[in-house]
Scaffold this motif. Structure first.
Motif, short mmCIF file in Angstrom:
data_model
loop_
_atom_site.label_atom_id
_atom_site.label_comp_id
_atom_site.label_asym_id
_atom_site.label_seq_id
_atom_site.Cartn_x
_atom_site.Cartn_y
_atom_site.Cartn_z
N ASP A 36 -19.54 66.37 17.51
CA ASP A 36 -19.92 65.08 18.08
C ASP A 36 -20.16 64.06 16.97
O ASP A 36 -19.82 62.88 17.10
CB ASP A 36 -21.19 65.25 18.94
N PHE A 37 -20.73 64.53 15.88
CA PHE A 37 -20.97 63.64 14.73
C PHE A 37 -19.64 63.06 14.25
O PHE A 37 -19.51 61.85 14.03
CB PHE A 37 -21.66 64.44 13.62
N MET A 38 -18.63 63.92 14.13
CA MET A 38 -17.33 63.42 13.62
C MET A 38 -16.68 62.48 14.61
O MET A 38 -16.01 61.51 14.23
CB MET A 38 -16.38 64.59 13.32
N ASP A 39 -16.86 62.75 15.91
CA ASP A 39 -16.29 61.84 16.92
C ASP A 39 -16.87 60.44 16.76
O ASP A 39 -16.19 59.44 16.94
CB ASP A 39 -16.58 62.35 18.34
N ARG A 40 -18.18 60.39 16.41
CA ARG A 40 -18.83 59.08 16.26
C ARG A 40 -18.62 58.49 14.88
O ARG A 40 -18.62 57.28 14.72
CB ARG A 40 -20.34 59.21 16.51
N SER A 41 -18.52 59.35 13.88
CA SER A 41 -18.47 58.91 12.48
C SER A 41 -19.54 57.84 12.21
O SER A 41 -19.20 56.69 11.85
CB SER A 41 -17.08 58.38 12.13
N PRO A 42 -20.81 58.18 12.38
CA PRO A 42 -21.87 57.17 12.26
C PRO A 42 -22.16 56.79 10.81
O PRO A 42 -21.74 57.50 9.89
CB PRO A 42 -23.08 57.88 12.87
N PRO A 43 -22.93 55.72 10.62
CA PRO A 43 -23.28 55.34 9.24
C PRO A 43 -24.20 56.38 8.60
O PRO A 43 -25.10 56.90 9.24
CB PRO A 43 -24.03 54.01 9.40
N ILE A 44 -23.93 56.67 7.33
CA ILE A 44 -24.79 57.56 6.52
C ILE A 44 -25.12 56.78 5.26
O ILE A 44 -24.22 56.17 4.65
CB ILE A 44 -24.02 58.87 6.18
N PHE A 45 -26.39 56.79 4.87
CA PHE A 45 -26.82 56.00 3.72
C PHE A 45 -27.06 56.89 2.52
O PHE A 45 -27.32 58.08 2.66
CB PHE A 45 -28.09 55.21 4.08
N ARG A 46 -27.03 56.29 1.36
CA ARG A 46 -27.21 57.07 0.12
C ARG A 46 -28.59 57.72 0.05
O ARG A 46 -28.77 58.73 -0.60
CB ARG A 46 -27.00 56.18 -1.12
N ASP A 47 -29.57 57.10 0.73
CA ASP A 47 -30.91 57.71 0.69
C ASP A 47 -31.19 58.60 1.91
O ASP A 47 -32.34 58.91 2.21
CB ASP A 47 -32.01 56.65 0.51
N ASP A 48 -30.14 59.04 2.60
CA ASP A 48 -30.29 60.08 3.64
C ASP A 48 -30.18 61.45 2.97
O ASP A 48 -29.47 61.60 1.97
CB ASP A 48 -29.14 60.01 4.66
N THR A 49 -30.86 62.43 3.56
CA THR A 49 -30.59 63.82 3.18
C THR A 49 -29.95 64.50 4.40
O THR A 49 -30.54 64.49 5.49
CB THR A 49 -31.88 64.57 2.79
N CYS A 50 -28.75 65.05 4.22
CA CYS A 50 -28.06 65.74 5.32
C CYS A 50 -28.20 67.24 5.11
O CYS A 50 -27.98 67.74 4.01
CB CYS A 50 -26.59 65.34 5.37
N ILE A 51 -28.62 67.91 6.15
CA ILE A 51 -28.89 69.35 6.07
C ILE A 51 -27.87 70.09 6.94
O ILE A 51 -27.80 69.85 8.16
CB ILE A 51 -30.34 69.66 6.53
N PHE A 52 -27.07 70.92 6.32
CA PHE A 52 -26.00 71.65 7.01
C PHE A 52 -26.45 73.08 7.24
O PHE A 52 -26.73 73.80 6.29
CB PHE A 52 -24.71 71.62 6.18
#
Ligand code: UD1
Ligand code: M6R
Length: 367
Positions: free
Chosen positions: A87-103
């Motif tokens: 769903d994330f890829m379908d939306r391709s939302p904004p991600i900022f340099r000061d985000d932490t993404c946890i996989f």
């Protein structure tokens, strides 16, 4: 290979007292109430500067993210988004340099999650993995991370990886937030609770015959069922329903108890099987009222409840399964086990092979 068990799935469910212990081994100093996560040490200050945590996963791994989301927000004071990778890829939302993404991924090879990781790398944020398979793609391509150390999971249905992901994420939240003085008491409560978890899971496993008998009596042969939970137990409801669908092929839906009156109540009658999570926490009055809404419409739920809880009206339940009580945010680690066992017994009773459900693969390497 199966260690005397008929299937890997039962072996892996039964291993959880050890696998959860191994996730914490060398990482929690229970005496001094300290968390040591070597894998994120160098990146801790960047993680603490993040304005948002974005969690990405699929299936069971997604549910482990949902299970810890509110604890993350409570301890860190930073908003947390949880997304299905596809769903994330379908939306391709904004991600900022000061985000932490946890996989979060058991295999570390799931194509949808890898796709998001590539997207996030291009966006320049910090990418953290919570992965079981050492050397996997997600483990290698994240900036840093935590291996959950659950040991190999062979069964397609994920069980011990869920409990270990859950604990690894709790440890991560504790580590990120241990510089906040106000958190000290809550930290101690959670660390003390974590120490008890392997033992509490063993106590639920001791009830497996009772859980098998209840499953066979009330759920075997049904076409459809609901699994209801709220607050910390919403993730348990979703995960329990996924397990039932995946290996017993019974249609099962995880429902947030507060949503019942917004549609699902229409399905309730004396024939619709319901499993309800009603262990004690601050949401209990609301959950108990949801159970009343169900029983008033002749539903006869199977209730997962805290040992000795006098507030639960057992008179209109099909059955009650008592489980040991722990800290609210850790209760899901205990509560998910009866559902793992139910799905296993229903699968075997239906003549299925729980280790190899039809149409599914252990590692989904195509988008
Ligand atoms: C590490 C060792 C462990 C040893 C311990 C001793 C490995 C795999 N682990 O565990 O055998 O007992 O030190 O202190 O050698 N990583 C990612 N992405 C992920 C997961 C991990 O980049 O998704 C990275 C981490 O940032 C770290 C490395 O992989 O650089 C190992 O992570 P982890 O096993 O969690 O570290 P330790 O618990 O310190
Ligand atoms: O390896 P991953 O954790 O990334 O896998 C994600 C899902 O494919 C996986 O959890 C799947 O939902 C399980 N078969 C559920 O039991």
């Amino acid at each position: 290979m199966k260690g005397g068990y008929d299937h890997f799935m039962m072996k892996e469910i039964s291993e959880q007292p050890d696998s959860t212990f191994n996730t914490m081994r060398g990482r929690i100093d229970f005496k001094n109430k300290n968390i040591i996560l070597g894998g994120i040490k160098q990146y801790l200050s960047s993680i603490r500067r993040s304005r948002r945590f974005q969690m990405i996963a699929c299936g069971t791994s997604y549910h482990s993210c949902l299970a810890v989301r509110s604890l993350f927000e409570e301890l860190t004071g930073v908003p947390v988004s949880v997304d299905l990778a596809s769903d994330f890829m379908d939306r391709s939302p904004p991600i900022f340099r000061d985000d932490t993404c946890i996989f979060v991924s058991q295999s570390g090879e799931t194509a949808d999650s890898m796709q998001v990781l590539k997207y996030c790398r291009a966006a320049g944020c910090l990418n953290v993995g919570v992965v079981n398979s050492v050397g996997s793609s997600i483990s290698r391509e994240t900036d840093c991370g935590v291996h959950i150390n659950a040991g190999p999971e062979i069964s397609v249905a994920s069980t011990k990886a869920y409990s270990s992901q859950f604990i690894a994420l709790v440890m991560l939240a504790l580590k990120i937030s241990n510089n906040v003085i106000d958190n000290r008491e809550r930290h101690e409560e959670i660390i003390n609770g974590l120490e008890e978890i392997p033992n509490l899971i063993s106590k639920v496993l001791d009830k497996k015959d009772e859980i098998r008998d209840i499953s066979l009596k009330y759920l075997h042969g049904k076409d459809s069922m609901l699994v209801v939970g709220r607050g910390y137990q919403y993730a348990s409801a979703l995960e329990g329903a996924l397990k039932i669908k995946e290996i017993s092929y019974i249609h099962a839906e995880g429902i947030q108890a507060g949503e019942l009156k917004h549609g699902t109540l229409a399905l309730i009658d004396d024939k619709m099987p319901v499993v309800a999570f009603a262990t004690q926490d601050s949401f209990s009055p609301k959950v108990n009222s949801a159970i009343q809404q169900i029983t008033a419409r002749e539903g006869r739920p199977i209730i997962i409840m805290s040992e000795g809880d006098k507030m639960i009206d057992q008179s209109k339940a099909s059955a009650c399964i008592e489980v040991p009580k722990t800290v609210d945010c850790l209760q899901g680690l205990v509560n998910v086990v009866p559902l793992q066992l139910m799905s296993y017994y229903l699968s075997v009773a239906a003549g299925n092979n729980p280790d190899r459900p039809r149409n599914l693969a252990k590692s989904v390497t195509v988008e």
